[in-house]
Design a protein around this motif. Sequence first.
Motif, PDB file in Angstrom:
ATOM      1  N   ALA A 245     -38.153 -20.532 -32.396  1.00  0.00           N
ATOM      2  CA  ALA A 245     -37.335 -19.595 -31.619  1.00  0.00           C
ATOM      3  C   ALA A 245     -38.012 -19.251 -30.299  1.00  0.00           C
ATOM      4  O   ALA A 245     -37.349 -19.097 -29.264  1.00  0.00           O
ATOM      5  CB  ALA A 245     -37.072 -18.327 -32.436  1.00  0.00           C
ATOM      6  N   PHE A 246     -39.342 -19.139 -30.324  1.00  0.00           N
ATOM      7  CA  PHE A 246     -40.081 -18.858 -29.090  1.00  0.00           C
ATOM      8  C   PHE A 246     -39.906 -19.985 -28.080  1.00  0.00           C
ATOM      9  O   PHE A 246     -39.684 -19.749 -26.888  1.00  0.00           O
ATOM     10  CB  PHE A 246     -41.568 -18.651 -29.414  1.00  0.00           C
ATOM     11  N   SER A 247     -40.001 -21.222 -28.555  1.00  0.00           N
ATOM     12  CA  SER A 247     -39.839 -22.363 -27.652  1.00  0.00           C
ATOM     13  C   SER A 247     -38.415 -22.419 -27.105  1.00  0.00           C
ATOM     14  O   SER A 247     -38.208 -22.726 -25.912  1.00  0.00           O
ATOM     15  CB  SER A 247     -40.181 -23.667 -28.372  1.00  0.00           C
ATOM     16  N   MET A 248     -37.424 -22.102 -27.943  1.00  0.00           N
ATOM     17  CA  MET A 248     -36.041 -22.089 -27.484  1.00  0.00           C
ATOM     18  C   MET A 248     -35.799 -20.937 -26.500  1.00  0.00           C
ATOM     19  O   MET A 248     -35.006 -21.073 -25.560  1.00  0.00           O
ATOM     20  CB  MET A 248     -35.098 -21.966 -28.682  1.00  0.00           C
ATOM     21  N   LEU A 249     -36.485 -19.825 -26.709  1.00  0.00           N
ATOM     22  CA  LEU A 249     -36.372 -18.704 -25.774  1.00  0.00           C
ATOM     23  C   LEU A 249     -36.909 -19.091 -24.406  1.00  0.00           C
ATOM     24  O   LEU A 249     -36.293 -18.787 -23.376  1.00  0.00           O
ATOM     25  CB  LEU A 249     -37.134 -17.498 -26.328  1.00  0.00           C
ATOM     26  N   MET A 250     -38.045 -19.771 -24.382  1.00  0.00           N
ATOM     27  CA  MET A 250     -38.611 -20.226 -23.113  1.00  0.00           C
ATOM     28  C   MET A 250     -37.639 -21.166 -22.404  1.00  0.00           C
ATOM     29  O   MET A 250     -37.454 -21.096 -21.184  1.00  0.00           O
ATOM     30  CB  MET A 250     -39.944 -20.944 -23.357  1.00  0.00           C
ATOM     31  N   TRP A 251     -37.012 -22.050 -23.178  1.00  0.00           N
ATOM     32  CA  TRP A 251     -36.022 -22.976 -22.612  1.00  0.00           C
ATOM     33  C   TRP A 251     -34.830 -22.213 -22.037  1.00  0.00           C
ATOM     34  O   TRP A 251     -34.348 -22.519 -20.936  1.00  0.00           O
ATOM     35  CB  TRP A 251     -35.576 -23.943 -23.706  1.00  0.00           C
ATOM     36  N   ALA A 252     -34.339 -21.208 -22.780  1.00  0.00           N
ATOM     37  CA  ALA A 252     -33.192 -20.431 -22.318  1.00  0.00           C
ATOM     38  C   ALA A 252     -33.536 -19.648 -21.049  1.00  0.00           C
ATOM     39  O   ALA A 252     -32.712 -19.538 -20.129  1.00  0.00           O
ATOM     40  CB  ALA A 252     -32.724 -19.480 -23.414  1.00  0.00           C
ATOM     41  N   LEU A 253     -34.746 -19.099 -20.977  1.00  0.00           N
ATOM     42  CA  LEU A 253     -35.150 -18.346 -19.793  1.00  0.00           C
ATOM     43  C   LEU A 253     -35.270 -19.259 -18.577  1.00  0.00           C
ATOM     44  O   LEU A 253     -34.878 -18.891 -17.464  1.00  0.00           O
ATOM     45  CB  LEU A 253     -36.481 -17.634 -20.052  1.00  0.00           C
ATOM     46  N   ARG A 254     -35.823 -20.450 -18.778  1.00  0.00           N
ATOM     47  CA  ARG A 254     -35.966 -21.386 -17.655  1.00  0.00           C
ATOM     48  C   ARG A 254     -34.606 -21.788 -17.089  1.00  0.00           C
ATOM     49  O   ARG A 254     -34.453 -21.994 -15.883  1.00  0.00           O
ATOM     50  CB  ARG A 254     -36.730 -22.636 -18.093  1.00  0.00           C
ATOM     51  N   ASN A 255     -33.605 -21.895 -17.958  1.00  0.00           N
ATOM     52  CA  ASN A 255     -32.280 -22.329 -17.521  1.00  0.00           C
ATOM     53  C   ASN A 255     -31.329 -21.163 -17.250  1.00  0.00           C
ATOM     54  O   ASN A 255     -30.176 -21.386 -16.863  1.00  0.00           O
ATOM     55  CB  ASN A 255     -31.662 -23.245 -18.590  1.00  0.00           C
ATOM     56  N   GLY A 256     -31.807 -19.929 -17.437  1.00  0.00           N
ATOM     57  CA  GLY A 256     -30.978 -18.767 -17.139  1.00  0.00           C
ATOM     58  C   GLY A 256     -29.839 -18.539 -18.121  1.00  0.00           C
ATOM     59  O   GLY A 256     -28.824 -17.933 -17.757  1.00  0.00           O
TER      60      GLY A 256
END
Length: 337
Positions: A245-256
């Motif tokens: 979930a942390f890695s997916m959160l980082m991905w979501a933040l990078r893509n807005g």
Amino acid sequence: MDNEIHTLLANIWFFIIGLMLFLYVILDGFDLGVGILCLLSKNDNHRAIMMTSLESIWDANETWLVLLGGALFGAFPMVFSIALQTLYIPIMVMLFALIFRGVAFEFRHHNQKTAHWNLIFGISSLLASLAQGVAFGSLIGGLGITEDNYQGNVWGWFTPFSVLVALGVVTGYTLLGATYLMIKTEGAIRRISIDHSYAAAILEIVILSAVVIWASRFNPYFATRWADKETGAYLDLFLILAIFAFSMLMWALRNGFELSAFFWSVIISMAIFTAITIGYYPFMVPASIALTDAASSSKTLIFMLSGIGFLIPVMLIYSGYQYLVFRGKVKMNEHRD
């Protein structure tokens, strides 16, 4: 047969109270997080918009805390009495902080100078979060009680472990608040919220990792549960979920991706909360008071189910409808000073 029924009812209420606690952590957690983030903003206009995003939901979110207290008192009165006695100071700090938080929220609309009310709102949010974290950390740490001494200690809540858990709660609330603001705001506030989300997410993972390592090494019962093949597999599963979930959160933040960022921040909280619950089950106060010993009589538990079992779906439907009605972003000209 009676013992089996009582055990089943006790487990049902253990799940219900855990669900209430989780819903409170998520729903009131993000608006406490917004309050904490108000302390980091030096722009009064930004703070006003951040607080406006909570106007229609913040008081309803705290209803879960009231329901949680009532359910704990009825279903597990022993735990309620011990916790209230041992955690008297952090509980009172939390209650007064929540009171001043509500006062600041309402009074800022009736005062031309809102800066000091905004400050009180932020400080109260931080104090309430710290108090909740210390109380939760002390609870999973055993409240400083033993099997032959249920009296506890008025200062037993203040330990290095409970302080570490409190910092984890604050950063978790901040992460939820920042990702919530991504959904509700635009422009500069949204960009700042993304930066805050990055920082809070990294800090949260670091602190939670320290909490898990501390508990697994220095708490004998938690260490035993972790060493057990079946229980340890579940614990590993939820910790892996938290990392994913942390890695997916980082991905979501990078893509807005706003909704995805909030969703994955919730999943992180859920995974850690579940892992801790599994690690200390079946104790209400590890490792002194088992849930079957602390539970009320079977008749009481059944009677409470008839009320709570109806109330929880109603509250969930109401909360869902509330968020549906007040969806959308807060515009720069919609806030009230």
